[in-house]
Structures are given as C-alpha cells and as structure tokens.
Design a protein around this motif. Structure first.
Motif, PDB file in Angstrom:
ATOM      1  N   PRO A 158       0.795  -1.239   0.000  1.00  0.00           N
ATOM      2  CA  PRO A 158       0.000   0.000   0.000  1.00  0.00           C
ATOM      3  C   PRO A 158       0.820   1.277   0.000  1.00  0.00           C
ATOM      4  N   SER A 159       1.967   1.302   0.657  1.00  0.00           N
ATOM      5  CA  SER A 159       2.758   2.540   0.716  1.00  0.00           C
ATOM      6  C   SER A 159       4.213   2.230   0.386  1.00  0.00           C
ATOM      7  N   ASN A 160       4.806   3.105  -0.413  1.00  0.00           N
ATOM      8  CA  ASN A 160       6.210   2.924  -0.763  1.00  0.00           C
ATOM      9  C   ASN A 160       7.150   3.425   0.318  1.00  0.00           C
ATOM     10  N   ASN A 161       6.682   4.350   1.147  1.00  0.00           N
ATOM     11  CA  ASN A 161       7.486   4.892   2.254  1.00  0.00           C
ATOM     12  C   ASN A 161       6.692   4.725   3.541  1.00  0.00           C
ATOM     13  N   LEU A 162       7.167   3.868   4.400  1.00  0.00           N
ATOM     14  CA  LEU A 162       6.484   3.582   5.661  1.00  0.00           C
ATOM     15  C   LEU A 162       7.157   4.354   6.778  1.00  0.00           C
ATOM     16  N   ILE A 163       6.356   4.996   7.630  1.00  0.00           N
ATOM     17  CA  ILE A 163       6.851   5.733   8.799  1.00  0.00           C
ATOM     18  C   ILE A 163       6.248   5.090  10.039  1.00  0.00           C
ATOM     19  N   LYS A 169       8.773 -21.592  -7.845  1.00  0.00           N
ATOM     20  CA  LYS A 169       9.888 -22.513  -7.642  1.00  0.00           C
ATOM     21  C   LYS A 169      10.088 -23.445  -8.841  1.00  0.00           C
ATOM     22  N   ASP A 170       9.030 -23.800  -9.562  1.00  0.00           N
ATOM     23  CA  ASP A 170       9.177 -24.695 -10.712  1.00  0.00           C
ATOM     24  C   ASP A 170      10.008 -24.058 -11.816  1.00  0.00           C
ATOM     25  N   LEU A 171       9.930 -22.755 -11.938  1.00  0.00           N
ATOM     26  CA  LEU A 171      10.631 -22.055 -13.015  1.00  0.00           C
ATOM     27  C   LEU A 171      11.875 -21.335 -12.523  1.00  0.00           C
ATOM     28  N   GLN A 172      12.094 -21.386 -11.208  1.00  0.00           N
ATOM     29  CA  GLN A 172      13.207 -20.632 -10.638  1.00  0.00           C
ATOM     30  C   GLN A 172      13.114 -19.162 -11.031  1.00  0.00           C
ATOM     31  N   ALA A 173      11.908 -18.665 -11.019  1.00  0.00           N
ATOM     32  CA  ALA A 173      11.663 -17.272 -11.377  1.00  0.00           C
ATOM     33  C   ALA A 173      11.048 -16.557 -10.181  1.00  0.00           C
ATOM     34  N   SER A 174      11.347 -15.312 -10.053  1.00  0.00           N
ATOM     35  CA  SER A 174      10.842 -14.534  -8.909  1.00  0.00           C
ATOM     36  C   SER A 174      10.645 -13.082  -9.315  1.00  0.00           C
ATOM     37  N   LYS A 175       9.872 -12.411  -8.493  1.00  0.00           N
ATOM     38  CA  LYS A 175       9.626 -10.974  -8.656  1.00  0.00           C
ATOM     39  C   LYS A 175       9.638 -10.359  -7.266  1.00  0.00           C
ATOM     40  N   SER A 176      10.134  -9.147  -7.148  1.00  0.00           N
ATOM     41  CA  SER A 176      10.272  -8.511  -5.830  1.00  0.00           C
ATOM     42  C   SER A 176       9.817  -7.060  -5.881  1.00  0.00           C
ATOM     43  N   LEU A 177       9.511  -6.531  -4.678  1.00  0.00           N
ATOM     44  CA  LEU A 177       9.102  -5.130  -4.513  1.00  0.00           C
ATOM     45  C   LEU A 177       9.698  -4.628  -3.205  1.00  0.00           C
ATOM     46  N   THR A 178      10.365  -3.478  -3.244  1.00  0.00           N
ATOM     47  CA  THR A 178      11.062  -2.923  -2.074  1.00  0.00           C
ATOM     48  C   THR A 178      10.435  -1.592  -1.671  1.00  0.00           C
ATOM     49  N   VAL A 179      10.299  -1.407  -0.352  1.00  0.00           N
ATOM     50  CA  VAL A 179       9.793  -0.143   0.200  1.00  0.00           C
ATOM     51  C   VAL A 179      10.756   0.328   1.278  1.00  0.00           C
ATOM     52  N   ASN A 180      10.719   1.643   1.521  1.00  0.00           N
ATOM     53  CA  ASN A 180      11.563   2.250   2.559  1.00  0.00           C
ATOM     54  C   ASN A 180      10.812   2.298   3.886  1.00  0.00           C
ATOM     55  N   LEU A 181      11.550   2.050   4.958  1.00  0.00           N
ATOM     56  CA  LEU A 181      10.983   2.100   6.310  1.00  0.00           C
ATOM     57  C   LEU A 181      11.716   3.170   7.104  1.00  0.00           C
ATOM     58  N   THR A 182      10.963   4.162   7.588  1.00  0.00           N
ATOM     59  CA  THR A 182      11.523   5.255   8.386  1.00  0.00           C
ATOM     60  C   THR A 182      11.020   5.149   9.813  1.00  0.00           C
ATOM     61  N   VAL A 183      11.961   5.166  10.750  1.00  0.00           N
ATOM     62  CA  VAL A 183      11.615   5.020  12.168  1.00  0.00           C
ATOM     63  C   VAL A 183      11.748   6.375  12.839  1.00  0.00           C
TER      64      VAL A 183
END
Length: 416
Positions: free
Chosen positions: A133-138, A206-220
């Motif tokens: 839901p949010s790319n920058n988490l606080i 896992k059958d195709l050894q394929a993956s997709k990822s998504l990264t977000v920033n975490l601010t404390v």
C-alpha cells in the motif's frame, strides 16, 4: 495470403514424399513436458533414426513446422527449428518464441510412414504483480507494526517471503489466500523496528526458478514525549461507560443524603424553636400569675383576714427578715353577757392572722392599729348593729392587707 500458399505447398510436399517412399522409420525419444513463463521461449527435442524423409511438429493438433532432407518448411515465424546429427540418430529441436498462455497444450513430433509419435505438454505461467500500500512507511521506534504485500494476477500461486534490511527486535510473516479470491495471495509481515532501512517482498515460482520482488523504505521516528512512561493501553469503551454510570449513581446518592440531612436539621431547629417559645410562654405565664395580687375572691363568705401559706412564703422571700417582734399588749376585757358570737369570731380571726404574721417576721402593727382593744357592745344594741361592726372590721383588715402587700412589692423591687 502468402502464409496460406505455404501451408498448401507443405501439405503437397508431404503427400508426395509419403507416396514416393514406403520405408518405415522410428522415433527414439520424443519431446518432454515444458513449463515456461509468458513471453519467453519453449524448446522441444525429438530424436529419430537416420534415413527419415519427413518430420512434422504439431501444437494442439496443428502443424506448426515441417522438416525435409532439403530443408524446413516454416509457416509461422514464432516457430523455428534447430537440428543436431550424431552417428546413429538425428535430433530435431522445435523453438516457440514469445510464448503466450494460448500456446499451452499438447506438442507432438511425428515421422512419415510411421505410426508412432512423441508428445509432450506445454504449460505457460503468468507472473502477476506485487503491491504494498505505501512505498514509504513511517513507524515508531520500538512499537510493533505490520506490512502487507499483495500478489495479484499469478497463474500459479507464488511463494512469498521477506527480505529485511532494517534492525528489528522481532519479525515474522504469514502468507495465505485472500478469502473469496483464490487468485490473490496475501503476506503479512509483523516486526518491531529499531532503525531505518528497507523491506523487500519476494514472490517466487519454484518450478521455473523465477521470482519478482518489490522494495519499500521504512523510516523510524522517536515516540512522542507524552507517550513515554504510559502504563498500559487506554480503558475499553465498556469500562468507561460503566465508570460514568457508577459516578452518576454516586452523585445522585450524595444529593439525596444532603437533602435528607437538611430536612432533619430543619425539623430539629423547628422543634427547638417550638420548645424555646413554649418555655418563654410558660415563664411569662408564671410571672403573670406571680405578679397578679388577686386574692381569689369567689363569694362574700370569704375570710378576708386569712392569707395562704404560699403567699406568705413569697412575701417572706421578697423582704429582708425583721428581728424585732411586736408584742401584743395583753388586754383584758370583761365578758359581757350581751356580747354575741359573731363578735367573738371576728376578734379571734384577727388575732390568728396577727399571730401568723408574727411567725412570718412581718409587721402586724397596721392590723392591730385598726382593731379596737376590746369590742364591746352596750346593752340593748340590736343584731343589725353587731353585723355592721363585724363587716367594718373585716373591710379594715382587708384594706390593711392590700396596703401591706403593696409595700412589700415596692420593697422587693427596691431590693432587686
């Protein structure tokens, strides 16, 4: 139009070769099942013996590629080939470019004048999207929080995991299908962050050894000053309502007790005032009765020379005692034969009153001065004259007593 002519030409070539040659050849090894991703390439191999004249590839019962000893017959540019010769066999490879989900199905390899064939299955997988839901988490330092990752549009449900590049005191995650939508996978990450960093959601096939990822920033951020030192969470709503009702009832009870106390005080004050007024009224009545010098005359037959003991005691208390005693001179009189009984009764009554006053310490001089030493009557007096004298003596004694009471009251007032 050009493609249709090619298809017709390929069919004619195949029929001509089949009729020209009648020898039989066999397939040593057919193609294997393949699973690929959309927009990728699929490769199938077919191994046959030497001496073959015509080899055909079909996809879902449609010829997509034909090979002869002179060369290949290509009807669609998405389907190409490769070939490999060995000492005892020939290997033909079918290459499908830009694979689409519609290409999924049966793939077959066959030879002319041969009843055998080799087949395999093509499976095309689609990798959907990942969403947070949010790319920058606080978040607040040291407080638990959670992050949700959604996998949508995947043909085969992926396995979701998390990669944390942030210092934490605790972390865990759980993946499951969304209720009511079996094509959507959710993964919830629970963590207690201690510093800034990044969070990466990874979906893998896992059958195709394929993956997709998504990264977000975490601010404390640091917790606010007001929250430092707080003891536990706030009270629930039902507890707040219960406390409000209890305080309201307590307030009503206190008001009722105050009203009862005021009523009791007012009633007590009224009783005290009533008692005080009664005492004042009683005291006033007593003073009135005490100051009233009425001698309680009820009829003409009262003894005017008699004084009650209560009146004597009151007069004695109001005047200082007198030590001097008045001695009565002894008077003698000769008893006259014509002295009647009423005269004797009057004289004896006056003497008795005088004796009473002497015992009380009061002066009897006024009484004696009004009385003659001896009441004598000449012979020949009538009964009417005797009664008149008695009445006169009684009047004098009564007047003297009233005068004496007035003098005593004045003396008591002066002494007070």
């Amino acid at each position: 139009m050009e493609g249709s002519w090619r298809d017709v030409l390929a069919v004619l070539v195949i029929l001509a070769q089949l009729t020209a040659s009648g020898s039989s050849y066999q397939i040593i090894e057919g193609p294997q099942n393949v699973t690929v991703l959309k927009d990728s390439e699929a490769h199938f191999n077919c191994t046959v013996t030497h001496g073959w004249k015509l080899l055909m590839w079909t996809l879902n019962q449609m010829v997509v590629l034909s090979l002869t000893t002179q060369g290949p017959i290509i009807t669609n540019n998405r389907f190409t080939y490769a070939s490999y010769n060995s000492t005892d066999s020939f290997i033909s490879e079918l290459i499908i470019h830009d694979v689409q989900p519609s290409d999924s199905g049966s793939v077959q390899c066959s030879l002319q004048n041969s009843h055998g064939f080799g087949s395999a299955f093509l499976s095309v997988q689609v990798m959907g999207t990942l969403n947070i839901p949010s790319n920058n988490l606080i978040v607040t330092e040291g407080e638990p929080c959670n992050v949700t990752c959604y996998a949508v549009g995947w043909t085969s449900l992926p396995d979701i995991s998390w990669e944390l590049e942030v210092p934490v005191s605790h972390s865990s995650y759980n993946s499951f299908l969304e209720p009511g939508n079996f094509m959507r996978v959710l993964s919830v990450l629970d963590l207690t962050p201690l510093g800034n960093g990044t969070l990466t959601c990874v979906a893998e096939l896992k059958d195709l050894q394929a993956s997709k990822s998504l990264t977000v920033n975490l601010t404390v951020v640091q917790p606010p000053p007001d929250s430092i030192g707080e003891e536990g969470p706030a009270l629930p709503t039902w507890a707040i309502i219960l406390l409000a009702v209890a305080f309201s009832l307590l307030l009503i009870l206190i008001i009722v007790l105050i009203i009862i106390f005021c009523c009791c005080c007012a009633s007590r004050r009224e009783k005290e005032e009533s008692t005080y007024q009664n005492e004042i009224r009683k005291s006033a009545n007593m003073r009135t009765n005490k100051a009233d010098p009425e001698t309680k005359l009820k009829s003409g037959k009262e003894n005017y020379g008699y004084s009650s003991d209560e009146a004597k005691a009151a007069q004695t208390a109001s005047l200082p005692p007198k030590s001097a005693e008045v001695s009565l001179p002894e008077k003698r009189s000769s008893s006259l034969p014509y002295q009647n009984k009423e005269t004797e009764w009057g004289s004896s009554e006056m003497l008795r009153d005088a004796h009473t006053h002497r015992q009380a310490g009061t002066s009897i001089r006024p009484i004696l001065s009004q009385c003659s030493p001896v009441n004598t009557l000449h012979p020949g007096s009538t009964e009417r004259s005797t009664h008149g004298m008695v009445d006169a003596e009684r009047s004098k004694v009564h007047n003297n007593l009233k005068n004496q009471e007035g003098v005593d009251d004045m003396a008591a007032a002066c002494g007070a």
